[in-house]
Design an enzyme around this catalytic site. Structure first.
Site, mmCIF file in Angstrom:
data_model
loop_
_atom_site.group_PDB
_atom_site.id
_atom_site.type_symbol
_atom_site.label_atom_id
_atom_site.label_comp_id
_atom_site.label_asym_id
_atom_site.label_seq_id
_atom_site.Cartn_x
_atom_site.Cartn_y
_atom_site.Cartn_z
ATOM 1 N N LYS A 199 81.175 -31.062 -63.694
ATOM 2 C CA LYS A 199 80.752 -31.197 -62.368
ATOM 3 C C LYS A 199 80.832 -29.973 -61.760
ATOM 4 C CE LYS A 199 82.152 -31.707 -58.445
ATOM 5 N NZ LYS A 199 81.101 -30.956 -57.627
ATOM 6 N N GLU A 248 94.020 -24.602 -61.777
ATOM 7 C CA GLU A 248 93.789 -23.439 -61.461
ATOM 8 C C GLU A 248 93.521 -23.423 -60.191
ATOM 9 O OE1 GLU A 248 94.688 -20.937 -63.147
ATOM 10 O OE2 GLU A 248 94.440 -21.661 -65.314
ATOM 11 N N CYS A 257 90.450 -16.472 -56.418
ATOM 12 C CA CYS A 257 91.965 -16.810 -56.406
ATOM 13 C C CYS A 257 92.707 -15.929 -56.930
ATOM 14 C CB CYS A 257 91.990 -17.963 -57.290
ATOM 15 S SG CYS A 257 91.085 -17.956 -59.110
ATOM 16 N N GLU A 273 95.682 -18.325 -47.942
ATOM 17 C CA GLU A 273 94.638 -17.937 -48.587
ATOM 18 C C GLU A 273 93.336 -17.894 -47.909
ATOM 19 O OE1 GLU A 273 93.143 -20.229 -52.047
ATOM 20 O OE2 GLU A 273 93.006 -18.238 -53.095
HETATM 21 P P1 NDP Z 1 87.657 -27.785 -53.274
HETATM 22 O O1 NDP Z 1 89.004 -27.680 -54.118
HETATM 23 O O2 NDP Z 1 87.264 -28.696 -52.458
HETATM 24 O O3 NDP Z 1 86.265 -27.817 -54.460
HETATM 25 C C1 NDP Z 1 86.651 -27.329 -56.022
HETATM 26 C C2 NDP Z 1 85.904 -28.252 -56.866
HETATM 27 O O4 NDP Z 1 86.303 -29.853 -56.591
HETATM 28 C C3 NDP Z 1 84.287 -28.709 -56.272
HETATM 29 O O5 NDP Z 1 83.569 -28.862 -57.458
HETATM 30 C C4 NDP Z 1 84.427 -29.726 -55.486
HETATM 31 O O6 NDP Z 1 83.264 -30.740 -55.351
HETATM 32 C C5 NDP Z 1 85.436 -30.764 -56.255
HETATM 33 N N1 NDP Z 1 86.233 -31.663 -55.360
HETATM 34 C C6 NDP Z 1 86.323 -31.761 -53.941
HETATM 35 N N2 NDP Z 1 86.850 -33.221 -53.831
HETATM 36 C C7 NDP Z 1 87.106 -33.747 -54.871
HETATM 37 C C8 NDP Z 1 87.937 -34.803 -55.182
HETATM 38 N N3 NDP Z 1 88.214 -35.813 -54.390
HETATM 39 N N4 NDP Z 1 87.751 -35.180 -56.698
HETATM 40 C C9 NDP Z 1 87.406 -34.393 -57.692
HETATM 41 N N5 NDP Z 1 86.782 -33.304 -57.306
HETATM 42 C C10 NDP Z 1 86.564 -32.865 -56.234
HETATM 43 O O7 NDP Z 1 87.306 -26.116 -52.835
HETATM 44 P P2 NDP Z 1 86.339 -25.712 -51.662
HETATM 45 O O8 NDP Z 1 85.180 -25.368 -52.437
HETATM 46 O O9 NDP Z 1 86.401 -26.610 -50.597
HETATM 47 O O10 NDP Z 1 87.275 -24.313 -51.395
HETATM 48 C C11 NDP Z 1 88.134 -24.418 -50.355
HETATM 49 C C12 NDP Z 1 89.339 -23.584 -50.710
HETATM 50 O O11 NDP Z 1 89.918 -23.861 -52.092
HETATM 51 C C13 NDP Z 1 88.957 -22.092 -50.779
HETATM 52 O O12 NDP Z 1 88.812 -21.674 -49.492
HETATM 53 C C14 NDP Z 1 90.044 -21.517 -51.602
HETATM 54 O O13 NDP Z 1 91.022 -21.101 -50.757
HETATM 55 C C15 NDP Z 1 90.381 -22.648 -52.635
HETATM 56 N N6 NDP Z 1 89.388 -22.327 -53.851
HETATM 57 C C16 NDP Z 1 90.104 -21.683 -55.039
HETATM 58 C C17 NDP Z 1 89.264 -21.683 -55.978
HETATM 59 C C18 NDP Z 1 90.109 -20.811 -57.174
HETATM 60 O O14 NDP Z 1 89.325 -20.140 -58.013
HETATM 61 N N7 NDP Z 1 91.126 -21.069 -57.313
HETATM 62 C C19 NDP Z 1 87.897 -21.998 -56.332
HETATM 63 C C20 NDP Z 1 87.249 -22.602 -54.940
HETATM 64 C C21 NDP Z 1 88.106 -22.788 -53.959
HETATM 65 P P3 NDP Z 1 82.147 -30.253 -54.188
HETATM 66 O O15 NDP Z 1 82.546 -28.845 -53.546
HETATM 67 O O16 NDP Z 1 80.962 -29.984 -54.859
HETATM 68 O O17 NDP Z 1 81.955 -31.389 -53.242
#
Ligand code: NDP
Length: 453
Positions: free
Chosen positions: A154, A229, A263, A356
């Site tokens: 996904k 991660e 990250c 962060e």
């Molecule tokens: P999220 O954790 O919300 O999203 C990451 C992934 O998880 C996306 O594909 C999202 O789907 C999916 N997701 C969201 N809710 C669920 C759920 N209940 N069950 C399973 N999968 C789910 O990160 P955000 O994109 O909202 O970013 C928010 C913050 O997270 C950033 O500001 C940063 O601090 C951190 N982050 C860290 C990352 C890293 O590389 N370590 C990467 C991205 C974010 P969708 O968004 O499509 O709804």
């Protein structure tokens, strides 16, 4: 059927619309993956390796197209997006060596012999964030496939285009139907279903610590394997005995790469007090020289943020009256732009220092000595990455051992390579991706006793 409009973050114009899968479609994809896995695990190791190499060749033949998609759909600068597409090819090639190396052990025991096998876990659910849509997709997908699993991935709603195209390339290269499926949709629908479905045997999640914690709790229901991660708040520690010019020249790229949406961003620069003033003099032109602008321009080093909502979130860390030491530039007009921003001095309770930011904002904090530097670096719930600048080898090793973080670099600002392990301490995650041992996370060890008496 619902649709999502992908916006170009540099122009705010629509790129395309993407149909969103629902829970029933997710169940159907999982059922296809279960069926496909029986045949995929039975493909002879050499043939599975050859298919992965053909998949890598198909990616290689489409690097320009994939890079253009990432520029348009994610705002990544062209040079970076081109590197990222090549990285997918390289990760596939690296793990194409796995099928022929998934060998067990033979252990002599009284009355017989034990042999071990690495069996695939089954269907792997891969949940990918928006910040690095291609690399992070490849890190879970390639070792999972190489180990005989099938994958339902996904992508993030905001950035699904390259993953969709890479899955098409897999089919073109001859991977059987159902072995690699990409299912665009909402995290709370598709991602949640992957977590909740009993026939998905492992989840690889990259994203926020908050959602990662929910994913881990969901996986507990079926004792589902999970790799996480998550976030980071990494330190870039600059000692007085370091090559200060190099440390200052690279510090912007250690945090503003991908507009800080990384990250591993070294978003806290810690500088030994005795060289703080000199370091700031060197850092200012380095920050102001970061080329921020049109991602399609090959000279651009930093593009826009991913969305209007995210820009608002990043801006909340730099309110009116914030201690801005200096800033770089950013275009006016359409696009989710935010200039590289250096905050100093900051209070120990300033959210820009403790949370962060996931944007181009960095804080600079002085420290007195080695013990002070380690204490400050470790004063965070995260532990993903970081850098140490010093000319003292003993100190480099001592501080590397003392900092509670998973991936460090000494006298360098980069620490992620696909042939070395990657993952976090503390709330930055669970498990390790990449490196030669990554397939272990996608297999179960089976132990068989063969009686000889
Ligand atoms: P999220 O954790 O919300 O999203 C990451 C992934 O998880 C996306 O594909 C999202 O789907 C999916 N997701 C969201 N809710 C669920 C759920 N209940 N069950 C399973 N999968 C789910 O990160 P955000 O994109 O909202 O970013 C928010 C913050 O997270 C950033 O500001 C940063 O601090 C951190 N982050 C860290 C990352 C890293 O590389 N370590 C990467 C991205 C974010 P969708 O968004 O499509 O709804």
């Amino acid at each position: 059927m619902s649709e999502f409009t992908v916006l170009n973050p540099a122009t705010e114009r629509p790129v395309t619309t993407v149909a969103q899968a629902d829970a029933e479609e997710t169940d159907a994809a999982i059922a296809r993956a279960v069926t496909a896995q029986q045949a995929w695990r039975a493909v002879a190791p050499g043939d599975r390796a050859a298919l992965l190499r053909r998949f890598a060749a198909a990616v290689d033949a489409h690097i320009g197209e994939l890079a253009d998609l990432e520029v348009a759909g994610s705002g990544h600068p062209l040079g970076q997006a081109t590197w990222e597409a090549g990285h997918v090819r390289d990760v596939l090639l690296y793990y194409s060596a796995t099928p022929e190396r998934l060998i067990g052990k033979q252990i002599p025991v009284p009355g017989g012999l034990n042999v071990t096998f690495h069996e695939p876990v089954g269907v792997v659910g891969l949940i990918v964030p928006w910040n690095f849509p291609m690399p992070i997709f490849s890190w879970g997908m390639a070792p999972a496939l190489a180990s005989g699993n099938t994958v339902v991935a996904k992508p993030a709603q905001l950035t699904p285009l390259t993953a969709i195209r890479i899955a098409e390339l897999a089919l073109d290269a001859g991977l059987p139907e159902g072995v690699l499926q990409v299912l665009p949709g909402q995290g709370s629908v598709v991602g949640q279903r992957l977590v909740d479905h009993p026939q998905v045997r492992k989840i690889v999640f990259t994203g926020s610590t908050e959602v990662g914690s929910q994913v881990m709790a969901g996986c507990a229901r079926y004792i589902k394997r999970v790799t996480l991660e998550l976030g980071g708040k990494s330190a870039n520690i600059v000692f007085a005995d370091s090559d200060l010019d190099r440390a200052a020249a690279t510090a912007p790229y250690a945090v503003f790469d991908n507009a800080g949406q990384d990250c591993c961003a070294r978003s806290r620069i810690l500088v030994q007090h005795s060289v703080l003033d000199r370091f700031m003099e060197l850092l200012e032109p380095a920050v102001k020289n970061v080329a921020v602008g049109d991602p399609a321009d090959p000279g651009t080093e930093m593009g826009p943020l991913i969305s209007a909502a995210h820009r608002q979130h990043v801006a909340s860390y730099v309110p009116d009256g914030a201690p801005v030491a200096f800033r770089g530039s950013a275009p006016d007009g359409p696009g989710f732009w935010f200039p590289p921003t250096v905050l100093a001095p900051v209070g120990a309770d300033d959210p820009a220092y403790t949370e962060e930011v996931f944007g181009p904002v960095v804080t600079v904090t002085p420290f007195e000595d080695e013990a002070d530097a380690v204490a400050i670096a470790n004063d965070t719930p995260y532990g993903l990455s970081g850098s140490i600048w010093t000319s003292d080898v003993g100190r480099a090793i001592r501080v590397s051992r003392a900092v509670e973080t998973g991936a460090l670099s000494v006298n360098s600002h980069s620490s992620v390579r696909y042939w070395t392990p990657f993952g976090g301490f503390k709330q930055s995650g669970l498990g390790r991706e990449l490196g030669p041992d990554a397939p272990d996370a996608f297999t179960e060890t089976k132990n068989v006793f063969i009686a000889t008496d």
